[in-house]
Design a protein around this motif. Structure first.
Motif, PDB file in Angstrom:
ATOM      1  N   VAL A 120      49.082  21.481 -87.536  1.00 37.05           N
ATOM      2  CA  VAL A 120      50.322  22.199 -87.837  1.00 37.05           C
ATOM      3  C   VAL A 120      50.856  21.781 -89.203  1.00 37.05           C
ATOM      4  O   VAL A 120      51.288  22.615 -90.000  1.00 37.05           O
ATOM      5  CB  VAL A 120      51.384  21.958 -86.733  1.00 37.05           C
ATOM      6  N   THR A 121      50.815  20.497 -89.498  1.00 39.81           N
ATOM      7  CA  THR A 121      51.286  20.003 -90.787  1.00 39.81           C
ATOM      8  C   THR A 121      50.455  20.589 -91.913  1.00 39.81           C
ATOM      9  O   THR A 121      50.990  21.027 -92.931  1.00 39.81           O
ATOM     10  CB  THR A 121      51.235  18.469 -90.835  1.00 39.81           C
ATOM     11  N   ARG A 163      51.457  24.174 -92.468  1.00 38.14           N
ATOM     12  CA  ARG A 163      52.784  24.236 -93.094  1.00 38.14           C
ATOM     13  C   ARG A 163      52.715  23.906 -94.583  1.00 38.14           C
ATOM     14  O   ARG A 163      53.312  24.593 -95.415  1.00 38.14           O
ATOM     15  CB  ARG A 163      53.731  23.255 -92.381  1.00 38.14           C
ATOM     16  N   ALA A 222      51.041  26.807 -96.463  1.00 42.74           N
ATOM     17  CA  ALA A 222      51.961  27.935 -96.591  1.00 42.74           C
ATOM     18  C   ALA A 222      53.002  27.668 -97.679  1.00 42.74           C
ATOM     19  O   ALA A 222      53.331  28.558 -98.471  1.00 42.74           O
ATOM     20  CB  ALA A 222      52.646  28.208 -95.256  1.00 42.74           C
ATOM     21  N   GLY A 223      53.518  26.454 -97.724  1.00 40.09           N
ATOM     22  CA  GLY A 223      54.481  26.092 -98.766  1.00 40.09           C
ATOM     23  C   GLY A 223      53.891  26.190-100.156  1.00 40.09           C
ATOM     24  O   GLY A 223      54.541  26.684-101.087  1.00 40.09           O
ATOM     25  N   ILE A 247      56.607  19.878-100.941  1.00 38.94           N
ATOM     26  CA  ILE A 247      56.050  20.109 -99.604  1.00 38.94           C
ATOM     27  C   ILE A 247      54.913  19.118 -99.384  1.00 38.94           C
ATOM     28  O   ILE A 247      54.142  18.849-100.298  1.00 38.94           O
ATOM     29  CB  ILE A 247      55.567  21.568 -99.426  1.00 38.94           C
ATOM     30  N   SER A 287      53.108  16.028 -96.262  1.00 38.87           N
ATOM     31  CA  SER A 287      53.121  15.337 -94.973  1.00 38.87           C
ATOM     32  C   SER A 287      53.984  14.093 -95.081  1.00 38.87           C
ATOM     33  O   SER A 287      53.933  13.386 -96.085  1.00 38.87           O
ATOM     34  CB  SER A 287      51.704  14.907 -94.589  1.00 38.87           C
TER      35      SER A 287
END
Length: 115
Positions: free
Chosen positions: A25-26, A29, A32-33, A52, A54
């Motif tokens: 998921v990270t 994300r 996408a960022g 953006i 982790s």
């Protein structure tokens, strides 16, 4: 237990047995960022906090893996180990470039212990 410390960046070192992990998921994300032009940040505790990326968390088996669980619990049965609570370390004591112990304060008194 042998702990190896590796410089990850100018601001952070990584030491085993704790490690950072990234979930699927990270990764999605972060990707996408980046696609919408957020700048990648590989270390939010470093020079720059914006962007953006982790967060450096230390999970183990799906739960938080604290420093106590990683370093103290495995050696808690050793007779040479003692722990002080409500104490504040004030100095690391050296003999040349070798660490020999620490000095700390507890209940207003200065104490020291050898390594």
């Amino acid at each position: 237990m042998c702990v190896i410390c590796v410089r990850v960046s100018r601001y952070r070192r990584a030491a085993q047995p704790r490690k950072t992990e990234s979930t699927d998921v990270t990764q999605v994300r972060v990707k996408a960022g980046e696609e919408v032009h957020f700048e990648r940040n590989t270390d939010f505790n470093g020079e720059r906090q914006a962007g953006i990326g982790s967060f450096h968390l230390t999970p183990k088996d799906g739960q938080r893996h604290s420093a106590a669980a990683a370093y103290l619990k495995p050696v808690s049965g050793r007779s040479s180990l003692s722990a002080e609570t409500d104490a504040r370390m004030t100095h690391v004591l050296f003999d040349g470039d070798r660490t020999m112990g620490v000095e700390y304060s507890k209940a207003g008194q200065r104490r020291s212990v050898g390594a």
